[in-house]
Scaffold this motif. Structure first.
Motif: not given
Length: 412
Positions: A137, A269, A273, A321, A325
């Motif tokens: 990130s 993010t 999540t 995102v 991920t």
């Protein structure tokens, strides 16, 4: 020691990303303003900038696994600096052509493929597994900050200095990156008694990705998204400069909305999540991306500028995102000995779609116009959520780490 190595690695990447963001605007504006390139020629330049992902991504994973990475990365930075610097040199001698821009983009793309695979392979070696999501990130966030500030600075520099001289900023950034990477400890190459043929090693990584129930679908989703991204990369400067008649400075500011969206997406993010789950988060982000892509080419006059910025921000935020991920998941789920080949396989398929999208967009924009072409590609983003909804991911809250194919299966 590990933390120090990470921060030097991070500063090197941030510096080159900022320079690339400036150069990423200056190069197409050089084609448009100095050489008066057509939509098709803009598509060619964009396609050349990503063609290497189709040509050498698969062997890149093996090359990275076998070579001393520090020396290779320093050499690649120097190659990119020389390629970019050749443009101002040719312009100075009044010999610059669209063909040279295509060749420069192609050389840089070959260097980018090897460099990116090496960089992603190196990160898990200097960051504990528990911190990978946060570090990914962070790197996406700093890349986004470069995308946010770079085009705006690039637009200002082009306005003040001209498009071609601004490219020197990009060349210098690669030199700074090379100097910083040279300070990292050398990473020795493991030399096994028996070295399998390159084709065998490529096949092993390829089969692992295709047979993985999470990494495989995530790769196809990234392919669909990057096909649209290729069209956007080719047409954004053309659409803003030729059809909306924006100044170079305004072009830079509007394209910088991509960086703002990426920065926001990267910052949120992990929180996103954690709240919705990594699997559900992928599906939600995919739907949001469709909305953003369809907003981009709407409106006329000042409303078109607003729609472009808002749609660009939304699409970029959703894309990061998805990227953070799935990239983190690949690093955690892939066996260490396969990681570079897994990364290379995913890049070959997903990033290989970028030049195809850029080339097709350049062909269509001639007869249809950039706005209509962007609407067509925006509609194609619906493939992204469809891919995830057609897999077992739709029934999961989080992506599992125990679904990898057996090692024997990966070698078949």
């Amino acid at each position: 020691m590990e933390l120090t190595a990470f921060w030097r690695w991070w500063i090197a990447g941030t510096t080159s990303h900022l320079g690339s963001a400036v150069g990423g605007l200056a190069l197409p504006l050089t084609a448009l303003v100095v050489l008066h390139a057509s939509a098709f020629e803009m598509g060619l330049i964009t396609a050349a900038g990503y063609l290497a992902y189709l040509l050498i991504s698969l062997p890149a994973g093996v090359i990275v696994q076998r070579m001393p990475l520090r020396g290779m990365q320093v050499a690649l930075d120097l190659i990119r600096a020389l390629a970019i610097a050749s443009v101002p040199l040719a312009w100075w001698y009044d010999t610059l052509t669209v063909a040279q821009l295509v060749v420069v983009a192609l050389v840089v793309s070959f260097a980018n493929v090897l460099f990116d695979v090496a960089n992603q392979t190196f990160l898990p070696e200097i960051v504990p597994a528990a911190q990978l999501q946060a570090r990914n990130s962070l790197t996406s966030g700093t890349h986004a900050a470069a995308q946010l500030g770079g085009p705006s600075l690039g637009g200002l520099a082009v306005q003040l200095l001209g498009a071609v001289p601004t490219l020197l900023v990009d060349a210098v950034s690669y030199l700074v990156s090379a100097v910083l990477l040279r300070t990292l400890p050398a990473r020795r190459v493991q030399r096994p008694d028996e070295r399998p043929p390159m084709v065998t090693m490529i096949r092993e990584g390829w089969h692992y990705v295709l047979r993985h129930p999470i990494i495989g679908p995530a790769m196809w989703d990234a392919t669909a998204t990057n096909f649209v991204n290729g069209a956007m990369l080719a047409l954004f400067p053309f659409y803003l400069f030729r059809e909306l008649h924006a100044s170079p400075l305004l072009v830079g500011v509007l394209i910088a909305a991509d960086g703002l969206g990426t920065l926001i997406g990267a910052a949120l993010t992990t929180r996103f999540t954690d709240r919705f789950g990594t699997a559900r988060g992928l599906i939600i982000a995919a739907f949001v991306g469709v909305v953003g892509a369809l907003i981009i080419p709407l409106g006329t006059g000042n409303a078109a500028y607003v729609a472009f910025a808002v749609g660009n921000l939304i699409f970029a935020g959703s894309t990061v995102v998805l990227s953070v991920t799935t990239r983190t998941y690949r690093m955690l789920a892939s066996p260490p000995e396969l990681l570079s080949r897994v990364i290379a396989t995913v890049k070959f398929v997903s990033w290989g779609a970028i030049p195809l999208g850029g080339l097709l967009a350049g062909v269509l924009a001639g007869p249809l116009g950039a706005r209509t072409t962007l609407l067509i590609f925006g509609a194609l983003t619906v493939l992204s959520p469809i891919i995830y909804l057609s897999t077992p991911i739709r029934r999961l809250r989080d992506l599992p780490l125990d679904t990898a194919p057996k090692a024997a299966e990966a070698r078949v």
